[in-house]
Structure formats: C-alpha cells, structure tokens
Design an enzyme around this catalytic site. Structure first.
Site, PDB file in Angstrom:
ATOM      1  N   ASP A  74      12.887  -7.611  56.465  1.00 54.20           N
ATOM      2  CA  ASP A  74      11.737  -7.734  57.364  1.00 54.20           C
ATOM      3  C   ASP A  74      11.140  -9.128  57.177  1.00 54.20           C
ATOM      4  O   ASP A  74      11.706  -9.986  56.489  1.00 54.20           O
ATOM      5  CB  ASP A  74      10.719  -6.606  57.102  1.00 54.20           C
ATOM      6  CG  ASP A  74       9.909  -6.807  55.829  1.00 54.20           C
ATOM      7  OD1 ASP A  74      10.247  -7.708  55.009  1.00 54.20           O
ATOM      8  OD2 ASP A  74       8.921  -6.067  55.628  1.00 54.20           O
TER       9      ASP A  74
ATOM     10  N   HIS B 248      26.255   3.569  36.905  1.00 54.34           N
ATOM     11  CA  HIS B 248      25.867   4.951  36.573  1.00 54.34           C
ATOM     12  C   HIS B 248      25.480   5.769  37.805  1.00 54.34           C
ATOM     13  O   HIS B 248      25.705   6.974  37.830  1.00 54.34           O
ATOM     14  CB  HIS B 248      24.668   4.955  35.615  1.00 54.34           C
ATOM     15  CG  HIS B 248      24.996   4.459  34.237  1.00 54.34           C
ATOM     16  ND1 HIS B 248      24.218   4.758  33.138  1.00 54.34           N
ATOM     17  CD2 HIS B 248      25.995   3.671  33.783  1.00 54.34           C
ATOM     18  CE1 HIS B 248      24.733   4.176  32.057  1.00 54.34           C
ATOM     19  NE2 HIS B 248      25.807   3.498  32.424  1.00 54.34           N
TER      20      HIS B 248
ATOM     21  N   GLY C  94       9.016  -0.715  49.876  1.00 56.41           N
ATOM     22  CA  GLY C  94       9.107  -0.025  51.161  1.00 56.41           C
ATOM     23  C   GLY C  94      10.547   0.074  51.628  1.00 56.41           C
ATOM     24  O   GLY C  94      10.981   1.118  52.143  1.00 56.41           O
TER      25      GLY C  94
ATOM     26  N   CYS D 116      12.416  -6.819  51.452  1.00 57.18           N
ATOM     27  CA  CYS D 116      11.099  -6.806  52.099  1.00 57.18           C
ATOM     28  C   CYS D 116      10.162  -7.574  51.174  1.00 57.18           C
ATOM     29  O   CYS D 116      10.626  -8.311  50.306  1.00 57.18           O
ATOM     30  CB  CYS D 116      10.618  -5.385  52.413  1.00 57.18           C
ATOM     31  SG  CYS D 116      10.175  -4.366  51.000  1.00 57.18           S
TER      32      CYS D 116
HETATM   33  C1  RB5 Z   1       5.089  -6.359  54.838  1.00 54.94           C
HETATM   34  O1  RB5 Z   1       3.903  -7.068  54.874  1.00 54.94           O
HETATM   35  C2  RB5 Z   1       5.251  -5.655  53.515  1.00 54.94           C
HETATM   36  O2  RB5 Z   1       4.374  -4.572  53.439  1.00 54.94           O
HETATM   37  C3  RB5 Z   1       6.677  -5.203  53.352  1.00 54.94           C
HETATM   38  O3  RB5 Z   1       7.522  -6.306  53.451  1.00 54.94           O
HETATM   39  C4  RB5 Z   1       7.041  -4.564  52.017  1.00 54.94           C
HETATM   40  O4  RB5 Z   1       6.550  -5.310  50.956  1.00 54.94           O
HETATM   41  C5  RB5 Z   1       6.751  -3.142  51.862  1.00 54.94           C
HETATM   42  O5  RB5 Z   1       7.056  -2.537  50.815  1.00 54.94           O
END
Ligand code: RB5
Length: 157
Positions: free
Chosen positions: A8, A101, A73, A68
């Site tokens: 992302d 593992h 996330g 991310c």
């Molecule tokens: C995006 O701002 C952020 O929340 C996402 O990249 C990530 O860190 C979520 O776990």
C-alpha cells in the site's frame, strides 16, 4: 521461485527499493511486482493483501512479500485468505524460521519500521529458507490447515 511483491502507500517505497536491489544483485527468483506505486495516499492495505494472496492461490506466485506501514495490517488481512500463512518479521531469525517451521508463504514488512538494508537481509533470509517437513512441524502446519478448513466450512458447531 516466483515471488510476488505488493504494497500500500505506506510500503510502496520499501517494496520498490527491495525490487530494485534484488534485481541489481541478479536474484535467482522471478520477481513479480503487483503494485501499488504509492501514488494514492488513500489506498487500503487489504486490497493489496488480497491481490497478492490471489496470485499465490492461483499458482501465479510461490511466495509473497507484502509491505504496508507497519506490516501488521498486511499480515492480518493476508492471513484471512485460504492457504496464506503470513507474518510480520522484522528480524532475520523469524524470517527463516517462519518458513522452516511454519511454512510461512507471505513475509510482511513495515515500510515505516525497517530500512532497506535490514529489509533486504530479512527478505534474503526468507527466500533462502525452505519448510523442514519434520514431523512435528508438519503436524503443526496440518493443525493450522485443519482450523482453516473448519472455519471455511462454517466453524465449530
Ligand atoms: C496506512 O496509513 C497504514 O495504516 C498501513 O500501511 C499499515 O501500517 C497498517 O497496518
């Protein structure tokens, strides 16, 4: 192996750096860039987790690297997909042991947590590892698969 990369907006810069460095060192793996390009600050990590998970489910990739901001996330979302065993690893020990593992097939990284040099070492440790298939590890992974099967058929009565 065919390794899919996705990120992302919080992870795109690190994902691109990783691809550039791995290509520069002539990685023996096929490196597949599934985006994003980081240009949309409102994009959502579950969309990239799903894109990468589908590539593995469809046998278009063998493993993934999902980035991310924190890696958290991404791993939470990716683990919702059947057959995906994802985890955040910000150290090299977890990155190879997770494969050896636990048969981890998606490595998650936080682009706001680790820099390119550490991330590169983590990715190398991950890509260099193979599942041990030792009976105790096989048994535990089979139990994970059994949980997954129960959940996808409606969960426990
Ligand atoms: C995006 O701002 C952020 O929340 C996402 O990249 C990530 O860190 C979520 O776990």
């Amino acid at each position: 192996m065919r390794i899919a990369f996705a990120a992302d907006h919080g992870g795109a810069e690190l994902k691109d750096q990783l691809l550039e460095r791995l290509r520069a060192e002539s990685s023996p793996h096929e490196l597949i860039d599934l985006g994003g390009d980081g240009s949309d600050p409102t994009d959502d990590y579950p969309d990239f987790a799903e894109r990468l998970g589908l590539a593995i489910q469809r046998h278009e990739a063998d493993r993934g690297v999902l980035v991310c901001g924190s890696g958290v996330g991404a791993s939470v979302a990716a683990c919702k997909m059947i057959g995906i065993r994802a985890s955040v690893c910000h150290d090299t020990y977890s990155a190879h042991q997770g494969v050896e593992h636990d048969d981890m097939n998606v490595l998650c990284l936080g682009g706001r947590v680790v820099g390119i040099e550490l991330a590169l070492e983590i990715v190398r440790a991950y890509l260099g590892a193979t599942f041990s298939n030792a009976p105790r590890h096989r048994r535990r992974v089979d139990k994970i698969l059994a949980i997954e099967a129960r959940e996808s058929s409606g969960g426990q009565p």
